[in-house]
Every structure is written in structure tokens, then in C-alpha cells.
Design a protein around this motif. Structure first.
Motif, PDB file in Angstrom:
ATOM      1  N   THR A 219       0.840  -1.213   0.000  1.00 42.34           N
ATOM      2  CA  THR A 219       0.000   0.000   0.000  1.00 42.34           C
ATOM      3  C   THR A 219       0.870   1.256   0.000  1.00 42.34           C
ATOM      4  OG1 THR A 219      -0.286  -0.488   2.344  1.00 42.34           O
ATOM      5  CG2 THR A 219      -2.188  -0.846   0.916  1.00 42.34           C
ATOM      6  N   GLY A 220       2.050   1.168   0.646  1.00 44.57           N
ATOM      7  CA  GLY A 220       2.967   2.318   0.631  1.00 44.57           C
ATOM      8  C   GLY A 220       3.379   2.639  -0.803  1.00 44.57           C
ATOM      9  N   LEU A 223       0.472   4.101  -2.776  1.00 47.04           N
ATOM     10  CA  LEU A 223       0.227   5.505  -2.427  1.00 47.04           C
ATOM     11  C   LEU A 223       1.299   6.417  -3.030  1.00 47.04           C
ATOM     12  CD1 LEU A 223      -0.889   4.938   1.273  1.00 47.04           C
ATOM     13  CD2 LEU A 223      -2.297   5.967  -0.512  1.00 47.04           C
ATOM     14  N   ARG A 224       2.557   5.964  -2.978  1.00 53.70           N
ATOM     15  CA  ARG A 224       3.635   6.791  -3.561  1.00 53.70           C
ATOM     16  C   ARG A 224       3.431   6.944  -5.067  1.00 53.70           C
ATOM     17  NH1 ARG A 224       6.326   4.654   0.851  1.00 53.70           N
ATOM     18  NH2 ARG A 224       6.709   2.651  -0.134  1.00 53.70           N
ATOM     19  N   ILE A 241       1.134  11.239   4.873  1.00 51.26           N
ATOM     20  CA  ILE A 241       2.319  10.372   4.801  1.00 51.26           C
ATOM     21  C   ILE A 241       3.560  11.139   5.240  1.00 51.26           C
ATOM     22  CG2 ILE A 241       3.827   9.111   3.201  1.00 51.26           C
ATOM     23  CD1 ILE A 241       1.338   8.311   1.655  1.00 51.26           C
ATOM     24  N   GLU A 245       1.654   9.955   9.498  1.00 49.40           N
ATOM     25  CA  GLU A 245       0.306   9.507   9.901  1.00 49.40           C
ATOM     26  C   GLU A 245      -0.192   8.448   8.916  1.00 49.40           C
ATOM     27  OE1 GLU A 245      -1.306  10.669  12.505  1.00 49.40           O
ATOM     28  OE2 GLU A 245       0.121  12.264  12.988  1.00 49.40           O
ATOM     29  N   LEU A 246      -1.226   7.717   9.312  1.00 55.51           N
ATOM     30  CA  LEU A 246      -1.840   6.760   8.389  1.00 55.51           C
ATOM     31  C   LEU A 246      -2.875   7.474   7.533  1.00 55.51           C
ATOM     32  CD1 LEU A 246      -2.520   3.667  10.684  1.00 55.51           C
ATOM     33  CD2 LEU A 246      -0.520   4.165   9.284  1.00 55.51           C
ATOM     34  N   VAL A 247      -3.075   6.994   6.312  1.00 53.70           N
ATOM     35  CA  VAL A 247      -4.195   7.503   5.506  1.00 53.70           C
ATOM     36  C   VAL A 247      -5.441   6.743   5.953  1.00 53.70           C
ATOM     37  CG1 VAL A 247      -2.651   7.987   3.564  1.00 53.70           C
ATOM     38  CG2 VAL A 247      -3.925   5.884   3.588  1.00 53.70           C
ATOM     39  N   GLY A 273       2.551  -3.860   4.286  1.00 59.48           N
ATOM     40  CA  GLY A 273       2.118  -2.537   4.762  1.00 59.48           C
ATOM     41  C   GLY A 273       0.611  -2.463   4.914  1.00 59.48           C
ATOM     42  N   PHE A 274      -0.065  -3.559   4.777  1.00 63.82           N
ATOM     43  CA  PHE A 274      -1.513  -3.660   4.919  1.00 63.82           C
ATOM     44  C   PHE A 274      -1.828  -5.035   5.460  1.00 63.82           C
ATOM     45  CE2 PHE A 274      -5.724  -4.885   3.555  1.00 63.82           C
ATOM     46  CZ  PHE A 274      -6.476  -3.752   3.791  1.00 63.82           C
ATOM     47  N   ARG A 276      -2.869  -2.203   8.476  1.00 58.95           N
ATOM     48  CA  ARG A 276      -2.125  -1.433   9.476  1.00 58.95           C
ATOM     49  C   ARG A 276      -3.021  -1.056  10.647  1.00 58.95           C
ATOM     50  NH1 ARG A 276       2.128   0.597   5.846  1.00 58.95           N
ATOM     51  NH2 ARG A 276       3.731   1.716   7.014  1.00 58.95           N
ATOM     52  N   GLN A 280      -8.735  -2.538   9.340  1.00 62.76           N
ATOM     53  CA  GLN A 280      -8.286  -2.975   7.999  1.00 62.76           C
ATOM     54  C   GLN A 280      -8.184  -4.504   7.948  1.00 62.76           C
ATOM     55  OE1 GLN A 280      -4.619  -1.046   6.783  1.00 62.76           O
ATOM     56  NE2 GLN A 280      -5.440   1.000   7.130  1.00 62.76           N
ATOM     57  N   ARG A 321      13.192   9.385   0.739  1.00 66.03           N
ATOM     58  CA  ARG A 321      11.795   9.406   1.169  1.00 66.03           C
ATOM     59  C   ARG A 321      11.563  10.513   2.177  1.00 66.03           C
ATOM     60  NH1 ARG A 321       9.326   3.493   2.175  1.00 66.03           N
ATOM     61  NH2 ARG A 321       8.165   4.778   3.641  1.00 66.03           N
ATOM     62  N   ARG A 333       6.077   7.885  13.190  1.00 65.37           N
ATOM     63  CA  ARG A 333       5.776   6.633  12.478  1.00 65.37           C
ATOM     64  C   ARG A 333       5.864   5.427  13.433  1.00 65.37           C
ATOM     65  NH1 ARG A 333       6.159   5.343   7.142  1.00 65.37           N
ATOM     66  NH2 ARG A 333       8.185   4.408   6.930  1.00 65.37           N
TER      67      ARG A 333
HETATM   68  P1  AMP Z   1       5.198   2.220   3.891  1.00 67.98           P
HETATM   69  O1  AMP Z   1       5.949   2.378   2.616  1.00 67.98           O
HETATM   70  O2  AMP Z   1       4.480   0.881   3.983  1.00 67.98           O
HETATM   71  O3  AMP Z   1       6.029   2.482   5.122  1.00 67.98           O
HETATM   72  O4  AMP Z   1       4.027   3.315   3.883  1.00 67.98           O
HETATM   73  C1  AMP Z   1       4.304   4.701   3.830  1.00 67.98           C
HETATM   74  C2  AMP Z   1       3.124   5.491   4.351  1.00 67.98           C
HETATM   75  O5  AMP Z   1       1.963   5.246   3.568  1.00 67.98           O
HETATM   76  C3  AMP Z   1       2.697   5.155   5.781  1.00 67.98           C
HETATM   77  O6  AMP Z   1       3.458   5.815   6.765  1.00 67.98           O
HETATM   78  C4  AMP Z   1       1.265   5.637   5.767  1.00 67.98           C
HETATM   79  O7  AMP Z   1       1.194   7.034   5.858  1.00 67.98           O
HETATM   80  C5  AMP Z   1       0.792   5.244   4.383  1.00 67.98           C
HETATM   81  N1  AMP Z   1       0.231   3.874   4.381  1.00 67.98           N
HETATM   82  C6  AMP Z   1       0.754   2.774   3.769  1.00 67.98           C
HETATM   83  N2  AMP Z   1      -0.008   1.692   3.981  1.00 67.98           N
HETATM   84  C7  AMP Z   1      -1.043   2.101   4.763  1.00 67.98           C
HETATM   85  C8  AMP Z   1      -2.146   1.449   5.348  1.00 67.98           C
HETATM   86  N3  AMP Z   1      -2.375   0.133   5.198  1.00 67.98           N
HETATM   87  N4  AMP Z   1      -3.013   2.195   6.079  1.00 67.98           N
HETATM   88  C9  AMP Z   1      -2.819   3.515   6.246  1.00 67.98           C
HETATM   89  N5  AMP Z   1      -1.775   4.183   5.750  1.00 67.98           N
HETATM   90  C10 AMP Z   1      -0.888   3.500   5.008  1.00 67.98           C
END
Ligand code: AMP
Length: 374
Positions: A219-220, A223-224, A241, A245-247, A273-274, A276, A280, A321, A333
């Protein structure tokens, strides 16, 4: 009632039209009783597309004056900060100050109905009653009271009587379920790679994908990608992000649903990453159960906070990042992980699928330990 074939799947009979009629008779009788002395004219609100047949059947049994209106909910829009990510589309009459009887085809996790309830109240409805043809009590997780439920069902994927599989099947008068005997999805195996930020989830997932032929979904990364493409969702997610914070759950859940739908033929997924949050995790279970699938194993990488901190700082230099550059954001985080993500561990322990390895050591050493658990 015979088997039906829709696109690439077979469905077998589950609930006959006669059973549905009886359930609708009973629920209509309850509504008639409650509205017998109602001083005003309620609006019967059909939630398109799924409840079109149910609303028709229900309406003709109602014996008090009522108006009709219909509505749709958008999938993911609006501002992330409010947590409300959807909006009402095509409301065909004003509901300000009115009593509304929402007519739904099915309530499973309850996300749609609770969003709609909040949106209707925001739009000025004086009173909102909810009537659903079907409820999946096993997966309904909300506190919102469902005033009228015609029938409760198991957590199975169904079509017919307004409900669809990829827009097909709504026209059948009976309800069908997936013919599980033939379902290739049964052989899918799904894994979670779990751990704090910087635990090495992405690195290990990439290697596991290679060895076991799974599909990696992070999911990270998703989102990126949205941020890089400058989409509205990406723009809204960026500040959350960047602050560690979480989305909102609904955003990532929507992304995962679309991954599951667009890759129905893979051997399995490795989710990274899911989930979280526990919400969820519950939602993922419901999405998989609806497809006759489940999480096979949660592979958890355990590392202490100090190591997390150092690894994230190092990664920030290598991968550039933004969310990883400032110490206070890294701390946030880590705090977010402990507060919101760690409870997911007990959720999966309760389901007997949680397995943990020591995340310290070389990439090869950790990989070998994970392989032993697969
Ligand atoms: P990551 O690359 O997995 O560390 O994700 C980077 C950022 O994306 C996290 O710090 C959150 O802000 C957001 N994010 C990624 N996955 C999730 C998730 N499952 N739920 C909420 N926010 C997420």
C-alpha cells in the motif's frame, strides 16, 4: 432453479424467489406497522444499483403514503482529513427535514450504509431508517442500528435479485452463490508480511515473490505512485504520509479491493504494509471471505525500536523518502505503529495464523527463516 454462468464463473441456487417474497412480506408488514400512524410522508430511498428489484417489491407492499427517490454513492472522493471519502450522487429529491427509509440490497461490513447514513444526516434528513434485504451478521462490524432486515445470510459471494458479479446477474429473480467446487480461488494462498516500518518487509516480500510466484502488493508503494502521478488521492495522502500519519482505512481498502479484482488468477498475494489497523484486518478478512479465500500465514518481522529508527534514517538517504528524513516524523511513524498497527498482532494470533521471526540478521538469514514458515 438451475446453475447459471456469468463471465468466468458458475453460480448455484441459494435463495429462491419464493423465500425472498416471504421475507419481504414480513419486513413490509413491520414497516407498515411502524408507519401506520406516521404524521407526514416518508421518502423511500433506493440505493442503486443493487436494491432496484428489492425496492420495487417492497414499495408495492407498503400501504401508507410515501414518495420515492433514488441515490448512488461515489466510491472514493472528498477530503481525507475528515475521513469521509464518499459523496451522494443523483439524489432525486430534497430530503431536508424529511423522514427517509433507505432501502439497501445487502449490508456486509457496513461501510457503505454508515457512510450513507452520515451523508443523509448531513444533508438535513430529520430521521433515517434503514431497511436491508440481506445482512451478513458475521462481518457486520458497525454500531449503526439496522431498523429492518429481511433476511440474514452467511458470508458468501452472491448474485441475482439485483446483486451482480461484474455488473452481470442482477436480472435473475432468485439468488445464487459461487459454485465453490469449481472455484480456482480455493487454491490461492495469501500471506501478510508484517512488522514496524523499516523492518525489511519490502525487501523480504520481493524475494518471497520471486521464490513462490506470489503477487506483491504494497500500500505504501501504491500511495507513492498516486503521489508521483499527482492524482487527487495522491495529493490528499501526501501530507498525512509526510507527517508519519496513516491515511484513512477506506482509501487503502479500496486500493486492495481493486488489486484483488484485477488479479483474480494469481497464485496468491503477499500483502505488505496492509493491514495497518485492526479495522483494515477485519475488512481484509471480509473481502477475502467474499471470494472464498483467507489469509494463510502472517509472517512477522520483530525488531526493536532503536533498530527501526536507525534503519529508517539510513533508508531515507538511499531512497530519498520525505516521510523518513526528520527524526520527529520517524518517531511519529514508530508511535503510530505501536498505537494503531501492533494490535493487529493479537487479531491474527486469535485466528491462529500469526508467526514471528527475529528480524535482525542479514537479509539472507531472515529470508531463510521466513521460507521455513511458508
Ligand atoms: P510504507 O511504505 O508501507 O512504510 O508506507 C508509507 C506510508 O503510507 C505510511 O506511513 C502511511 O502514511 C501510508 N500507508 C501505507 N499503507 C497504509 C495502510 N495500510 N493504512 C494507512 N496508511 C498506510
Amino acid at each position: 432453479m438451475n446453475k447459471i454462468h456469468l463471465k468466468d464463473k458458475d453460480f448455484v441456487p441459494y435463495i429462491s424467489y419464493e423465500q425472498l417474497e416471504k421475507a419481504i412480506d414480513a419486513v413490509a408488514e413491520r414497516i407498515n406497522h411502524d408507519f401506520k400512524d406516521f404524521d407526514g410522508i416518508p421518502i423511500v430511498l433506493c440505493v442503486l444499483n443493487g436494491s432496484i428489484l428489492f425496492t420495487g417489491e417492497l414499495m408495492k407492499r407498503l400501504d401508507f403514503p410515501c414518495e420515492f427517490s433514488s441515490v448512488r454513492l461515489s466510491s472514493y472522493e472528498g477530503t481525507l482529513s475528515t475521513g469521509i471519502t464518499r459523496k451522494v450522487l443523483g439524489l432525486t429529491s430534497s430530503i431536508k427535514g424529511r423522514t427517509v427509509i433507505v432501502v439497501e440490497d445487502i449490508v456486509d461490513t457496513g461501510k457503505t450504509i454508515t457512510d450513507l447514513y452520515a451523508l443523509l444526516r448531513d444533508a438535513g434528513a430529520a430521521n433515517v431508517k434503514i431497511c436491508t434485504m440481506l445482512l451478513k451478521p458475521e462481518v457486520y462490524k458497525k454500531d449503526l442500528k439496522l431498523d429492518y432486515v429481511a433476511m440474514e445470510i452467511e458470508n458468501r459471494f452472491i448474485v441475482g435479485f439485483g446483486l451482480d458479479y461484474d455488473q452481470l446477474g442482477r436480472n435473475y429473480k432468485d439468488i445464487y452463490i459461487l459454485d465453490t467446487d469449481k472455484k480456482p480461488a480455493k487454491t490461492m494462498k495469501h500471506y501478510l508480511i508484517f512488522g514496524p516500518p523499516g523492518a525489511g518487509k519490502g525487501t523480504q516480500a520481493a524475494r518471497l515473490v520471486e521464490r513462490y510466484g506470489l503477487r506483491h502488493v504494497s500500500t505504501g508503494d501504491l500511495l507513492r505512485r498516486e503521489i508521483a502521478a499527482g492524482t487527487p488521492l495522491g495529493l490528499q495522502a501526501k501530507s498525512l504520509i509526510d507527517n508519519g500519519e496513516l491515511v484513512p482505512d477506506s482509501v487503502v481498502e479500496g486500493m486492495i479491493a481493486s488489486e484483488l479484482d484485477t488479479h483474480p488468477d494469481v497464485k496468491g498475494f503477499i500483502f505488505d504494509g496492509f493491514p495497518r489497523t485492526t479495522a483494515q484486518a477485519e475488512h481484509l478478512d471480509a473481502m477475502l471471505a467474499a471470494r472464498g479465500q483467507k489469509i494463510d500465514t502472517v509472517l512477522s518481522l520483530a525488531i526493536p525500536d532503536e533498530t527501526v529508527f536507525e534503519r529508517i534514517r539510513h533508508r531515507a538517504e538511499v531512497e530519498n523518502r520525505v516521510d523518513d528524513t526528520k527524526p520527529e516524523i520517524i518517531r511519529n511513524r514508530i508511535d503510530t505503529y505501536h498505537a494503531k498497527t501492533e494490535p493487529v498482532i493479537s487479531y491474527y494470533k486469535g485466528r491462529g495464523v500469526y508467526k514471528e521471526v527475529d528480524g535482525l540478521g542479514t537479509i539472507d538469514e531472515v529470508f531463510d527463516k521466513l521460507c521455513a514458515l511458508m
